[in-house]
Design a protein around this motif. Sequence first.
Motif, PDB file in Angstrom:
ATOM      1  N   ALA A   1     103.777  65.129  38.094  1.00  0.00           N
ATOM      2  CA  ALA A   1     103.525  64.219  39.125  1.00  0.00           C
ATOM      3  C   ALA A   1     101.953  63.828  39.037  1.00  0.00           C
ATOM      4  N   ILE A   2     101.009  64.402  38.454  1.00  0.00           N
ATOM      5  CA  ILE A   2      99.468  64.348  38.492  1.00  0.00           C
ATOM      6  C   ILE A   2      99.463  63.464  37.302  1.00  0.00           C
ATOM      7  N   ASN A   3     100.004  63.451  36.134  1.00  0.00           N
ATOM      8  CA  ASN A   3      99.931  62.897  35.002  1.00  0.00           C
ATOM      9  C   ASN A   3     100.449  61.634  35.248  1.00  0.00           C
ATOM     10  N   ASP A   4     101.721  61.503  36.130  1.00  0.00           N
ATOM     11  CA  ASP A   4     102.256  60.140  36.396  1.00  0.00           C
ATOM     12  C   ASP A   4     101.108  59.244  36.987  1.00  0.00           C
ATOM     13  N   ARG A   5     100.509  59.699  37.947  1.00  0.00           N
ATOM     14  CA  ARG A   5      99.550  59.251  38.752  1.00  0.00           C
ATOM     15  C   ARG A   5      98.579  58.838  37.772  1.00  0.00           C
TER      16      ARG A   5
ATOM     17  N   ALA B   1      96.631  68.911  42.544  1.00  0.00           N
ATOM     18  CA  ALA B   1      97.267  67.897  43.100  1.00  0.00           C
ATOM     19  C   ALA B   1      96.382  67.529  44.449  1.00  0.00           C
ATOM     20  N   ALA B   2      96.158  68.542  45.299  1.00  0.00           N
ATOM     21  CA  ALA B   2      95.521  68.442  46.312  1.00  0.00           C
ATOM     22  C   ALA B   2      94.108  67.591  46.415  1.00  0.00           C
TER      23      ALA B   2
ATOM     24  N   LEU C   1      96.023  62.932  49.554  1.00  0.00           N
ATOM     25  CA  LEU C   1      97.481  62.963  48.799  1.00  0.00           C
ATOM     26  C   LEU C   1      98.618  62.669  49.607  1.00  0.00           C
ATOM     27  N   ALA C   2      98.615  62.794  50.878  1.00  0.00           N
ATOM     28  CA  ALA C   2      99.652  62.146  51.641  1.00  0.00           C
ATOM     29  C   ALA C   2      99.957  60.741  51.632  1.00  0.00           C
ATOM     30  N   THR C   3      98.734  60.038  51.548  1.00  0.00           N
ATOM     31  CA  THR C   3      99.043  58.655  51.548  1.00  0.00           C
ATOM     32  C   THR C   3      98.722  57.984  49.882  1.00  0.00           C
ATOM     33  N   ALA C   4      98.973  58.996  48.874  1.00  0.00           N
ATOM     34  CA  ALA C   4      98.689  58.695  47.516  1.00  0.00           C
ATOM     35  C   ALA C   4      97.625  57.741  47.221  1.00  0.00           C
ATOM     36  N   GLY C   5      96.494  58.078  47.941  1.00  0.00           N
ATOM     37  CA  GLY C   5      95.362  57.209  47.589  1.00  0.00           C
ATOM     38  C   GLY C   5      95.269  55.966  48.203  1.00  0.00           C
TER      39      GLY C   5
ATOM     40  N   PRO D   1     108.923  63.975  41.033  1.00  0.00           N
ATOM     41  CA  PRO D   1     108.285  63.781  39.856  1.00  0.00           C
ATOM     42  C   PRO D   1     107.151  62.962  39.925  1.00  0.00           C
ATOM     43  N   ARG D   2     107.033  62.314  41.128  1.00  0.00           N
ATOM     44  CA  ARG D   2     105.790  61.259  41.653  1.00  0.00           C
ATOM     45  C   ARG D   2     105.447  61.797  42.793  1.00  0.00           C
ATOM     46  N   PHE D   3     104.089  61.405  43.092  1.00  0.00           N
ATOM     47  CA  PHE D   3     103.248  61.367  44.449  1.00  0.00           C
ATOM     48  C   PHE D   3     103.482  60.004  45.092  1.00  0.00           C
TER      49      PHE D   3
END
Length: 329
Positions: free
Chosen positions: A317-321, A286-287, A112-116, A60-62
């Motif tokens: 997950a997008i909305n969570d971030r 997401a990407a 995306l892999a490092t969540a920014g 549910p999260r990135f």
Amino acid sequence: MTVDLTTRLVSADPTGIAAAVQCLARGGLVAFPTETVYGLGADATDGAAVARLYAAKGRPRFNPLIAHVADLAAAGKLGIFNSDADRLAQTFWPGPLTLVVPRPQSCPVCDLATAGLDTIALRVPDHPVARRILRDFGRPVVAPSANRSGHVSPTQAAHVMADLRGRIELIVDGGPTAVGVESTIVACIDEATLLRPGGLPRAAIEDALRHPLARAARPAESADEAPLAPGMLASHYAPRARLRLRVKDAGPGEAVLAFGPDVPPAMRRAKVLLNLSPAGDLVEAAANLFSHLRALDRAGVASIAVMPVPPEGLGEAINDRLQRAAAPR
Ligand code: TXA
Ligand code: MG
């Protein structure tokens, strides 16, 4: 997200390893053994492959992911090693230790892999199958544990099959894993800090460093939870600009983060506009999420108007971030 893929189980022989490498190169998802647990691998430089990985796990999260490489030389191209990081890498790699270090501009791992984040988690696993795949593939591979989100980490190929059948392309069966718990995570940003206890004991790390490790304010309770780390180790990407979420208008001078084909005319007129996915595809969105936020932030605007993103699939997950990025600081 397609959940009706055919999941192939292959043995860890040269044919199976070649299949794994080809699959990764095509943006596919490959579960493979490491010495700790089975990882679910994707090409770390391919944003769409990484987005599919989050979808397959049902996270549910990135959370930021660990980039796996074949050796220290490869890791040195992805992160900036201070003397502690260098000593730990020299002493314990390959092995069940992950190092979180600053990420250089030149780092090819996708946002995306490092969540920014401006940091990156790196690991050289000590397993002949993992190392063969990493060496032959030649690019970093992100690999969270190969289980559905909320389930326990798999230590056998059969566990992976039970959890992810129909959601990933390939499983390389290398038998049961030796360590059975995830790697220990140490951040080497300023003071060396234990973020997650794991397969390498703290005492061994402190012996090598010849000083104690600092402890994160709240270490990760489970591998799927991002550690809430102190000080410089902010666990979430935060843009400078203010974010207005779920809006369909834009003020003068405001940048726009759009989603989908139906961008309202009031937003289309914005000077700075990026669309997460003009086609309305959540995997593509997401990407693009973190790289678009960073690009809009770099434009120097005070505020970013963000269109609604549907809550299903990766949208959660997008909305969570987005919500975390919009939180007042
Ligand atoms: O043993 C392992 O480490 C396994 C095998 C497959 O290698 N992988 C694994 O990955 O446990 P995963 O995604 O389940 O756990 C990664 C942890 C998460 O808690 C994440 O928050 C943290 O690493 N992490 C990744 N990048 C980070 C960063 N830049 N800063 C702080 N924590 C980070
Ligand atoms: Mg995990």
